[in-house]
Design a protein around this motif. Structure first.
Motif, PDB file in Angstrom:
ATOM      1  N   GLY A 189       0.831  -1.202   0.000  1.00  0.00           N
ATOM      2  CA  GLY A 189       0.000   0.000   0.000  1.00  0.00           C
ATOM      3  C   GLY A 189       0.859   1.242   0.000  1.00  0.00           C
ATOM      4  N   ASP A 190       1.878   1.234   0.853  1.00  0.00           N
ATOM      5  CA  ASP A 190       2.781   2.388   0.886  1.00  0.00           C
ATOM      6  C   ASP A 190       3.534   2.527  -0.420  1.00  0.00           C
ATOM      7  N   LEU A 191       3.926   1.370  -0.986  1.00  0.00           N
ATOM      8  CA  LEU A 191       4.656   1.417  -2.249  1.00  0.00           C
ATOM      9  C   LEU A 191       3.790   1.991  -3.354  1.00  0.00           C
ATOM     10  N   VAL A 192       2.521   1.571  -3.399  1.00  0.00           N
ATOM     11  CA  VAL A 192       1.587   2.113  -4.409  1.00  0.00           C
ATOM     12  C   VAL A 192       1.394   3.604  -4.190  1.00  0.00           C
ATOM     13  N   LYS A 193       1.291   3.988  -2.915  1.00  0.00           N
ATOM     14  CA  LYS A 193       1.090   5.406  -2.613  1.00  0.00           C
ATOM     15  C   LYS A 193       2.269   6.228  -3.115  1.00  0.00           C
ATOM     16  N   LEU A 194       3.480   5.723  -2.878  1.00  0.00           N
ATOM     17  CA  LEU A 194       4.662   6.423  -3.379  1.00  0.00           C
ATOM     18  C   LEU A 194       4.613   6.554  -4.889  1.00  0.00           C
ATOM     19  N   ARG A 195       4.169   5.479  -5.546  1.00  0.00           N
ATOM     20  CA  ARG A 195       4.115   5.493  -7.011  1.00  0.00           C
ATOM     21  C   ARG A 195       3.093   6.495  -7.506  1.00  0.00           C
ATOM     22  N   VAL A 196       1.938   6.495  -6.860  1.00  0.00           N
ATOM     23  CA  VAL A 196       0.881   7.427  -7.291  1.00  0.00           C
ATOM     24  C   VAL A 196       1.326   8.865  -7.098  1.00  0.00           C
ATOM     25  N   GLN A 197       2.032   9.126  -6.001  1.00  0.00           N
ATOM     26  CA  GLN A 197       2.484  10.483  -5.716  1.00  0.00           C
ATOM     27  C   GLN A 197       3.758  10.849  -6.466  1.00  0.00           C
ATOM     28  N   ASP A 243      13.574  13.959 -11.913  1.00  0.00           N
ATOM     29  CA  ASP A 243      14.212  14.097 -13.226  1.00  0.00           C
ATOM     30  C   ASP A 243      14.058  12.852 -14.085  1.00  0.00           C
ATOM     31  N   ASP A 244      13.667  11.737 -13.463  1.00  0.00           N
ATOM     32  CA  ASP A 244      13.535  10.487 -14.208  1.00  0.00           C
ATOM     33  C   ASP A 244      12.094  10.092 -14.453  1.00  0.00           C
ATOM     34  N   LEU A 245      11.139  10.924 -14.018  1.00  0.00           N
ATOM     35  CA  LEU A 245       9.727  10.560 -14.145  1.00  0.00           C
ATOM     36  C   LEU A 245       9.312  10.398 -15.604  1.00  0.00           C
ATOM     37  N   GLU A 246       9.732  11.325 -16.446  1.00  0.00           N
ATOM     38  CA  GLU A 246       9.342  11.252 -17.857  1.00  0.00           C
ATOM     39  C   GLU A 246       9.932  10.000 -18.518  1.00  0.00           C
ATOM     40  N   THR A 247      11.177   9.698 -18.177  1.00  0.00           N
ATOM     41  CA  THR A 247      11.796   8.486 -18.719  1.00  0.00           C
ATOM     42  C   THR A 247      11.058   7.245 -18.259  1.00  0.00           C
ATOM     43  N   ALA A 248      10.660   7.241 -16.972  1.00  0.00           N
ATOM     44  CA  ALA A 248       9.933   6.085 -16.444  1.00  0.00           C
ATOM     45  C   ALA A 248       8.581   5.922 -17.135  1.00  0.00           C
ATOM     46  N   ALA A 249       7.894   7.056 -17.367  1.00  0.00           N
ATOM     47  CA  ALA A 249       6.587   6.975 -18.035  1.00  0.00           C
ATOM     48  C   ALA A 249       6.731   6.432 -19.452  1.00  0.00           C
ATOM     49  N   ARG A 250       7.756   6.892 -20.176  1.00  0.00           N
ATOM     50  CA  ARG A 250       7.974   6.392 -21.542  1.00  0.00           C
ATOM     51  C   ARG A 250       8.296   4.907 -21.524  1.00  0.00           C
ATOM     52  N   ALA A 251       9.122   4.481 -20.532  1.00  0.00           N
ATOM     53  CA  ALA A 251       9.489   3.067 -20.458  1.00  0.00           C
ATOM     54  C   ALA A 251       8.259   2.203 -20.204  1.00  0.00           C
ATOM     55  N   ARG A 281       6.152   2.120 -23.389  1.00  0.00           N
ATOM     56  CA  ARG A 281       6.815   1.283 -24.391  1.00  0.00           C
ATOM     57  C   ARG A 281       6.717  -0.196 -24.029  1.00  0.00           C
ATOM     58  N   ALA A 282       6.653  -0.498 -22.728  1.00  0.00           N
ATOM     59  CA  ALA A 282       6.560  -1.887 -22.294  1.00  0.00           C
ATOM     60  C   ALA A 282       5.290  -2.545 -22.788  1.00  0.00           C
ATOM     61  N   HIS A 283       4.176  -1.820 -22.822  1.00  0.00           N
ATOM     62  CA  HIS A 283       2.929  -2.395 -23.309  1.00  0.00           C
ATOM     63  C   HIS A 283       2.953  -2.619 -24.818  1.00  0.00           C
ATOM     64  N   GLU A 284       3.815  -1.873 -25.499  1.00  0.00           N
ATOM     65  CA  GLU A 284       3.920  -2.046 -26.944  1.00  0.00           C
ATOM     66  C   GLU A 284       4.885  -3.166 -27.313  1.00  0.00           C
ATOM     67  N   THR A 285       6.001  -3.198 -26.584  1.00  0.00           N
ATOM     68  CA  THR A 285       7.065  -4.159 -26.945  1.00  0.00           C
ATOM     69  C   THR A 285       7.032  -5.428 -26.113  1.00  0.00           C
ATOM     70  N   GLY A 286       6.339  -5.366 -24.962  1.00  0.00           N
ATOM     71  CA  GLY A 286       6.309  -6.546 -24.100  1.00  0.00           C
ATOM     72  C   GLY A 286       7.512  -6.662 -23.189  1.00  0.00           C
ATOM     73  N   ALA A 287       8.257  -5.579 -23.017  1.00  0.00           N
ATOM     74  CA  ALA A 287       9.421  -5.610 -22.132  1.00  0.00           C
ATOM     75  C   ALA A 287       9.579  -4.252 -21.486  1.00  0.00           C
ATOM     76  N   ASP A 311      12.087  -1.763 -19.446  1.00  0.00           N
ATOM     77  CA  ASP A 311      13.510  -1.550 -19.205  1.00  0.00           C
ATOM     78  C   ASP A 311      13.705  -0.102 -18.814  1.00  0.00           C
ATOM     79  N   LEU A 312      14.216   0.117 -17.591  1.00  0.00           N
ATOM     80  CA  LEU A 312      14.338   1.476 -17.082  1.00  0.00           C
ATOM     81  C   LEU A 312      15.590   1.596 -16.233  1.00  0.00           C
ATOM     82  N   THR A 313      16.351   2.662 -16.471  1.00  0.00           N
ATOM     83  CA  THR A 313      17.454   3.050 -15.608  1.00  0.00           C
ATOM     84  C   THR A 313      17.076   4.366 -14.969  1.00  0.00           C
ATOM     85  N   ALA A 314      16.874   4.354 -13.653  1.00  0.00           N
ATOM     86  CA  ALA A 314      16.392   5.549 -12.967  1.00  0.00           C
ATOM     87  C   ALA A 314      16.846   5.520 -11.529  1.00  0.00           C
TER      88      ALA A 314
END
Length: 810
Positions: free
Chosen positions: A232-240, A247-255, A258-264, A266-269
């Motif tokens: 629950g706390d982990l989800v809360k952190l993610r939602v917030q 600085d890595d939020l946009e990269t994480a969102a793109r990753a 892209r995961a739903h399109e490619t099926g994989a 991959d994120l460095t953050a």
């Protein structure tokens, strides 16, 4: 209607009574009883078919009366146990029902309990136990039986079947162990592991991830319903958007997109830790899909790469994946008619080959060439045809093509099914994948070959014995050396090839090693094929079984004969050197005494001549003669002191130490050598520290050291111009614990500052090379240090340090 789907079904038959007395009523199944309505001829045919099914089914069929007393056991059960049905008539009731005579002792109790319950209540009888085969081995069986009633609700009896589940048991156990290892692996991986729903909501995290985020460990490792506030706390952190660095939020969102399109994924953050700091992580995830291709879960792992990221940003951590694959490879089964034409293939074989039933089974009794490796096809046809014609069970190894085009080795066993006349009506073929075993066997053969080549090429004699010490292997090098084979060596015993002088010791060592099961490490001489003996270093280690008993001895003999000869030559040389050293020491002592006593004796002679001159004068100069006589006495005493000091030095006698002012000793030496200094036209300059503390030392020996070093400087400047003949003596503190004395000359300097203190080393034509050596011995006896250096301009500096007065220096 065409068949479009296949399902696995469990088919059970029951036995009904039959009014025809010519047919055993216990062996007629209900389908046969129903089929009797068609015609008597059809009934008879069905009866025979039922017998064949019961007798040749891949299981044990049996029946029992109401009280559990056995009435029938099929032939397969009797063949398996090596018993006759009469053997089971000796017991009655549930003991007969459970067939306890052939059960594993550990399973009898549970079997009797289940049998008693079923016989008493009429409930179905289901139990798993181990049955002893005729060769004494046990295999697991699942026993199922039901009580059958006739239409009048009268009980007819119990009818059951035993199915061999031993392989399944082993597979289940292996699967459980594999799952446990997988769970332990996930929980102890040096990474953060997580699982998420298709929309990315996490429903599992491992303890490492919980510890890093500092969100507690409630429910970690359990199901989604038990995960509590950790997720629950982990989800809360993610939602917030507080778990990933801004600085890595946009990269994480793109990753994630892209995961739903490619099926994989991959994120460095950078991920936030419990202390609110961020660390770089390499996060990757893979989806698990259902049969329709829909994502069921995401499985991910996050690896801390912060240190590596800081050290070298250009490097990217290679992909890390966690895959848990549990493969159950069931046996492939094919049913053939009497001529070898295919009738049925089970699902594992269809899945393996990627073929349909129609494509797999051909009317050709030689088989389907598409399935087999081209190199095996010709051999397969011939062997299979001949084996089928012999009408006996047989087995064949061949390579079967997988649906991806790869070939794997299979061992296929054929078993015939016969009718009452002994004619084969079916062939059952079971295939087992042995490709891994084949590769392992080939690797083992290759490894054994390499090991044998290694042993045969080792520059040593390798041997092996049984646990009792009987030789059962020697390498070729050992055989060549001895000039005899292993059989000859075993007959003549090891002692026959050992030197007679070493035989008793070697036998005693070998016997003790075998009694105590400890390694052997000894040396002895072995006789060569030509009769010569050479020394060998023998080392052997025992090999033990799981109970600690020695089952083998492995040994190696290394030729050390040349080493032995070298050691003997070295010992001889050392003895000679020791004698020469003693002679040199005596010579050195004599030279030292001569060097040290020559100076005061020379002074005695000079003062004697001076007295003669003063007394021969007109008038005689008695005052000067008296002063010279005092010097004569002083020099005589000095000569005696020199002898005493040298004797004490070489006898390691205790020093006579007093509290001593080194500046006063320097002034005494200056006065003592005043005439000699004046005669050489040399000027002495002193720079003596006023705060120089006293030391505990032997006054005469300190005086001797300073005299030797000053004279050495005086002699070094004899060939120099008179205007540059200056000798400097300086005293000073050296740190807090020592005093320093320096004697600096303006001579030609030193060629080798390391050797000047060695005995007999000198560059003077008339020197003996003992003054500086004696000075070093004296200084070191006072726990001091002496050394020499060259001046930056010219000349040399001799320095020595002595410890300041303390109880340790007395």
């Amino acid at each position: 209607m065409p068949v479009t789907s296949f399902y696995y079904c469990r088919i059970a038959g029951v036995v009904l009574p039959w009014r025809d007395a010519s047919v055993d009523a216990r062996h007629i199944s209900r389908p046969i009883a129903l089929a009797m309505k068609a015609s008597s001829e059809s009934i008879h045919h069905s009866d025979c078919e039922a017998r064949l099914i019961v007798e040749h089914m891949p299981g044990f069929a049996w029946s029992a009366g109401q009280d559990g007393k056995l009435r029938y056991l099929n032939q397969r059960f009797l063949e398996y146990t090596g018993k006759r049905i009469e053997d089971f008539d000796r017991v009655a009731g549930v003991a007969s029902f459970g067939r306890t005579e052939v059960l594993h002792p550990d399973d009898i109790g549970d079997t009797l309990t289940a049998a008693s319950h079923s016989v008493a209540t009429g409930d179905p009888y289901v139990v798993e136990h181990r049955v002893r085969r005729f060769d004494g081995t046990y295999r697991w069986f699942r026993v199922s039986a039901v009580r059958i009633l006739d239409p009048m609700s009268q009980e007819i009896g119990w009818y059951g079947v035993d199915i061999d589940i031993d392989d399944q048991k082993r597979t289940d156990e292996a699967l459980r162990e594999s799952e446990q290892r997988l769970n332990r692996l996930i929980e102890t991986l040096p990474a953060m592991v997580w699982r998420a729903a298709p929309d990315g909501e996490p429903d599992y995290i491992n303890p490492r991830l919980a510890n890093y985020t500092g969100r507690g460990l409630d429910g970690v490792g359990r199901g989604p319903e038990d995960l509590g506030r950790t997720l629950g706390d982990l989800v809360k952190l993610r939602v917030q958007n507080a778990m990933v660095h801004q600085d890595d939020l946009e990269t994480a969102a793109r990753a994630w997109s892209r995961a739903h399109e490619t099926g994989a994924f991959d994120l460095t953050a950078r991920l936030r830790g419990a202390d609110a700091s961020y660390r770089w992580f390499q996060a990757r995830a893979e989806p698990m899909r259902d049969a329709a291709g829909r994502i069921v879960h995401w499985y991910g792992v996050a690896v801390d790469i912060d240190d590596r990221k800081r050290a070298e940003e250009a490097l990217r951590k290679s992909e890390q994946e966690l895959r848990g694959i549990v493969d159950a490879i069931p046996q492939t089964i094919v049913v053939l008619d009497a001529d070898g034409r295919g009738l049925y293939a089970n699902r594992p074989l269809l899945d393996y080959t990627g073929l349909t039933m129609e494509q797999l089974l051909t009317p050709d009794s030689r088989g389907n060439p598409v399935l087999f490796h081209p190199d095996d096809w010709a051999r397969l046809q011939d062997e299979r045809r001949q084996a089928l014609s012999r009408s006996m069970p047989f087995e064949i190894e061949w390579r079967v093509r997988r649906k991806d085009g790869q070939y794997r080795w299979f061992l296929v066993r054929y078993h015939p099914l016969r009718d009452e006349q002994g004619r084969i009506i079916r062939w059952y073929a079971g295939g087992t994948d042995i490709d891994d075993r084949k590769r392992a066997e080939e690797a083992l053969r290759h490894s054994e070959q390499e090991l044998r080549v290694l042993i045969e090429t080792l520059p040593a004699m390798v041997w092996r014995t049984t646990g009792d010490g009987e030789p059962d292997y020697i390498n070729q090098r050992f055989a060549d050396y001895l000039g005899r084979s292993l059989a000859e060596l075993a007959q003549q015993r090891w002692q026959d090839v050992v030197h007679p002088e070493d035989a008793e010791t070697a036998a005693r060592t070998w016997s003790l090693a075998r009694e105590t099961a400890t390694p052997v490490d000894t040396t002895c001489r072995f006789r060569k094929a030509d009769g010569a003996y050479r020394w060998f270093h023998v080392h052997a280690e025992p090999l033990r079984d799981c109970d600690g008993r020695v089952v083998r001895w492995y040994g190696v003999n290394v030729d050390i004969d040349d080493q032995k000869r070298i050691e003997e030559a070295l010992r001889t040389t050392q003895a000679k050197l020791a004698r020469a050293s003693k002679i040199a020491t005596v010579s050195e002592l004599a030279a030292s005494i001569a060097h040290e006593i020559s100076q005061p004796l020379g002074a005695l002679v000079a003062n004697g001549h001076a007295i003669q001159r003063w007394l021969s004068a007109e008038p005689p100069n008695l005052e000067r003669a008296r002063l010279t006589a005092d010097r004569l006495i002083r020099d005589g005493n000095a000569a005696a002191e020199v002898v005493n000091r040298i004797r004490a030095l070489f006898k390691r006698s205790a020093l006579t130490r007093t509290l001593l002012e080194l500046n006063e000793v320097i002034r005494e030496v200056h006065r003592l050598l005043a005439d000699e200094v004046a005669a050489r036209r040399i000027r002495i300059e002193t720079d003596l520290a006023e705060d120089l503390p006293p030391i505990w030392a032997d006054r005469m020996q300190m005086q001797q050291v300073i005299v030797n070093l000053v004279r050495n400087g005086l002699e070094a400047m004899e060939s120099e111009p008179s205007d540059s003949r200056v000798l400097s003596i300086r005293s000073a503190r050296d740190g807090t614990n020592s005093v320093l004395i320096e004697i600096r000359d303006q001579g030609s300097g030193l060629e080798d500052v390391e050797r000047v203190f060695e005995p007999f080393f000198t560059t003077k034509e008339t020197g003996m090379g003992m003054g500086l050596a004696i000075s070093r011995w004296i200084v070191e006896a006072h726990q001091g240090r002496v050394w020499a250096t060259n001046n930056t301009t010219r000349g040399a500096v001799f320095s020595f340090t002595l410890p300041i007065s303390s109880s340790a220096s007395r």
